[in-house]
Design a protein around this motif. Structure first.
Motif, PDB file in Angstrom:
ATOM      1  N   VAL A  45      14.051  74.742   6.643  1.00 59.56           N
ATOM      2  CA  VAL A  45      15.142  75.008   5.712  1.00 59.56           C
ATOM      3  C   VAL A  45      14.946  76.403   5.130  1.00 59.56           C
ATOM      4  CG1 VAL A  45      16.208  74.285   3.537  1.00 59.56           C
ATOM      5  CG2 VAL A  45      15.403  72.567   5.179  1.00 59.56           C
ATOM      6  N   SER A  46      16.037  77.164   5.083  1.00 57.63           N
ATOM      7  CA  SER A  46      16.015  78.494   4.469  1.00 57.63           C
ATOM      8  C   SER A  46      17.401  78.751   3.881  1.00 57.63           C
ATOM      9  CB  SER A  46      15.676  79.564   5.514  1.00 57.63           C
ATOM     10  OG  SER A  46      16.730  79.680   6.443  1.00 57.63           O
ATOM     11  N   SER A  47      17.544  79.865   3.174  1.00 55.60           N
ATOM     12  CA  SER A  47      18.862  80.172   2.603  1.00 55.60           C
ATOM     13  C   SER A  47      19.883  80.451   3.705  1.00 55.60           C
ATOM     14  CB  SER A  47      18.770  81.366   1.651  1.00 55.60           C
ATOM     15  OG  SER A  47      18.287  82.499   2.336  1.00 55.60           O
ATOM     16  N   SER A  48      19.425  80.907   4.863  1.00 55.86           N
ATOM     17  CA  SER A  48      20.358  81.148   5.961  1.00 55.86           C
ATOM     18  C   SER A  48      20.596  79.903   6.822  1.00 55.86           C
ATOM     19  CB  SER A  48      19.870  82.304   6.839  1.00 55.86           C
ATOM     20  OG  SER A  48      18.620  81.998   7.405  1.00 55.86           O
ATOM     21  N   HIS A  49      19.771  78.872   6.625  1.00 59.12           N
ATOM     22  CA  HIS A  49      19.935  77.597   7.333  1.00 59.12           C
ATOM     23  C   HIS A  49      19.616  76.446   6.371  1.00 59.12           C
ATOM     24  CE1 HIS A  49      19.420  80.398  10.703  1.00 59.12           C
ATOM     25  NE2 HIS A  49      20.292  79.598  11.278  1.00 59.12           N
ATOM     26  N   PRO A  50      20.505  76.221   5.394  1.00 59.84           N
ATOM     27  CA  PRO A  50      20.221  75.206   4.380  1.00 59.84           C
ATOM     28  C   PRO A  50      20.344  73.777   4.914  1.00 59.84           C
ATOM     29  CG  PRO A  50      22.407  76.109   4.050  1.00 59.84           C
ATOM     30  CD  PRO A  50      21.782  76.890   5.170  1.00 59.84           C
ATOM     31  N   TRP A  51      19.704  72.875   4.220  1.00 60.59           N
ATOM     32  CA  TRP A  51      19.850  71.433   4.440  1.00 60.59           C
ATOM     33  C   TRP A  51      19.715  70.780   3.081  1.00 60.59           C
ATOM     34  CZ3 TRP A  51      21.469  68.300   8.146  1.00 60.59           C
ATOM     35  CH2 TRP A  51      21.299  66.925   7.965  1.00 60.59           C
ATOM     36  N   CYS A  52      20.509  69.786   2.816  1.00 59.96           N
ATOM     37  CA  CYS A  52      20.435  69.100   1.531  1.00 59.96           C
ATOM     38  C   CYS A  52      19.696  67.783   1.694  1.00 59.96           C
ATOM     39  CB  CYS A  52      21.826  68.843   0.964  1.00 59.96           C
ATOM     40  SG  CYS A  52      21.766  68.120  -0.696  1.00 59.96           S
ATOM     41  N   PRO A  53      18.677  67.538   0.860  1.00 55.28           N
ATOM     42  CA  PRO A  53      17.961  66.269   0.954  1.00 55.28           C
ATOM     43  C   PRO A  53      18.842  65.085   0.555  1.00 55.28           C
ATOM     44  CG  PRO A  53      17.253  67.480  -0.980  1.00 55.28           C
ATOM     45  CD  PRO A  53      18.158  68.396  -0.199  1.00 55.28           C
ATOM     46  N   ARG A  54      19.969  65.362  -0.083  1.00 51.84           N
ATOM     47  CA  ARG A  54      20.927  64.312  -0.443  1.00 51.84           C
ATOM     48  C   ARG A  54      22.228  64.546   0.323  1.00 51.84           C
ATOM     49  NH1 ARG A  54      20.057  63.227  -6.790  1.00 51.84           N
ATOM     50  NH2 ARG A  54      21.886  61.970  -6.344  1.00 51.84           N
ATOM     51  N   TRP A  55      22.094  64.701   1.624  1.00 53.68           N
ATOM     52  CA  TRP A  55      23.228  65.019   2.483  1.00 53.68           C
ATOM     53  C   TRP A  55      24.372  64.031   2.338  1.00 53.68           C
ATOM     54  CZ3 TRP A  55      24.439  61.169   5.806  1.00 53.68           C
ATOM     55  CH2 TRP A  55      23.428  60.261   6.141  1.00 53.68           C
ATOM     56  N   TRP A  56      24.072  62.788   2.008  1.00 53.94           N
ATOM     57  CA  TRP A  56      25.089  61.738   1.900  1.00 53.94           C
ATOM     58  C   TRP A  56      26.036  61.974   0.721  1.00 53.94           C
ATOM     59  CZ3 TRP A  56      19.866  61.093   1.450  1.00 53.94           C
ATOM     60  CH2 TRP A  56      19.378  60.891   0.163  1.00 53.94           C
ATOM     61  N   GLU A  57      25.697  62.912  -0.176  1.00 52.65           N
ATOM     62  CA  GLU A  57      26.583  63.239  -1.295  1.00 52.65           C
ATOM     63  C   GLU A  57      27.578  64.346  -0.935  1.00 52.65           C
ATOM     64  OE1 GLU A  57      24.728  63.643  -5.099  1.00 52.65           O
ATOM     65  OE2 GLU A  57      23.374  61.967  -4.710  1.00 52.65           O
ATOM     66  N   HIS A  58      27.521  64.825   0.291  1.00 51.98           N
ATOM     67  CA  HIS A  58      28.462  65.835   0.788  1.00 51.98           C
ATOM     68  C   HIS A  58      29.362  65.149   1.811  1.00 51.98           C
ATOM     69  CE1 HIS A  58      26.129  69.233  -0.914  1.00 51.98           C
ATOM     70  NE2 HIS A  58      25.082  68.466  -0.632  1.00 51.98           N
ATOM     71  N   LEU A  59      30.603  64.869   1.426  1.00 49.32           N
ATOM     72  CA  LEU A  59      31.487  64.101   2.298  1.00 49.32           C
ATOM     73  C   LEU A  59      31.711  64.785   3.646  1.00 49.32           C
ATOM     74  CD1 LEU A  59      32.996  61.464   2.454  1.00 49.32           C
ATOM     75  CD2 LEU A  59      34.978  62.603   1.426  1.00 49.32           C
ATOM     76  N   GLU A  60      31.787  66.111   3.662  1.00 53.70           N
ATOM     77  CA  GLU A  60      31.932  66.803   4.941  1.00 53.70           C
ATOM     78  C   GLU A  60      30.728  66.525   5.835  1.00 53.70           C
ATOM     79  OE1 GLU A  60      32.156  71.230   6.989  1.00 53.70           O
ATOM     80  OE2 GLU A  60      32.390  71.084   4.817  1.00 53.70           O
ATOM     81  N   ALA A  61      29.530  66.541   5.259  1.00 51.91           N
ATOM     82  CA  ALA A  61      28.324  66.265   6.043  1.00 51.91           C
ATOM     83  C   ALA A  61      28.346  64.838   6.571  1.00 51.91           C
ATOM     84  CB  ALA A  61      27.076  66.512   5.203  1.00 51.91           C
TER      85      ALA A  61
END
Length: 128
Positions: A45-61
């Motif tokens: 994970v980096s600022s140019s390749h982010p990932w959210c540990p709570r991805w399920w809170e992003h409806l698009e994801a």
């Protein structure tokens, strides 16, 4: 036997589900993401390749990952043939991860180990 009896119904896209059906599908999707997708394809994970540990809170994801999972099920089924997994990598995995992990994608602003809620565009009701 009719055609509908011979083939099982296609799974519903997660955005069409609600209540118990949505919760069950999310549980299954979360297992696939945590047990297969991230261990095999999760990159640093980096600022140019982010990932959210709570991805399920992003409806698009959720929508993109669910579509990726549905494609995984189809392309890795033996009926897809020997090239099915290659097709999944080329046509599905690469484009989805590129969109999700883009610096301006749904995880923009999320950092390793932290989630940042995003405000979407303001939508006014159509008064046609």
């Amino acid at each position: 036997m009719t055609t509908s009896e011979a083939q099982p119904a296609a799974p519903s896209f997660i955005l069409y589900l609600d209540g118990v059906e949505y919760a069950e599908e999310m549980r299954n999707l979360a297992l696939w993401v945590s047990d297969l997708l991230l261990p095999v394809y999760g990159r640093e994970v980096s600022s140019s390749h982010p990932w959210c540990p709570r991805w399920w809170e992003h409806l698009e994801a959720v929508a993109r990952l669910h579509a990726l999972w549905l494609a995984w099920q189809e392309c890795t089924d033996p009926s897809a043939g020997a090239s099915g997994p290659a097709v999944w990598h080329r046509d599905h995995l690469g484009p989805v991860l590129t969109e999700l992990r883009s610096p301006n994608g749904p995880f923009a602003g999320c950092k390793e180990g932290s989630h940042r809620a995003k405000a979407g565009p303001v939508v006014e009701p159509y008064d046609g």
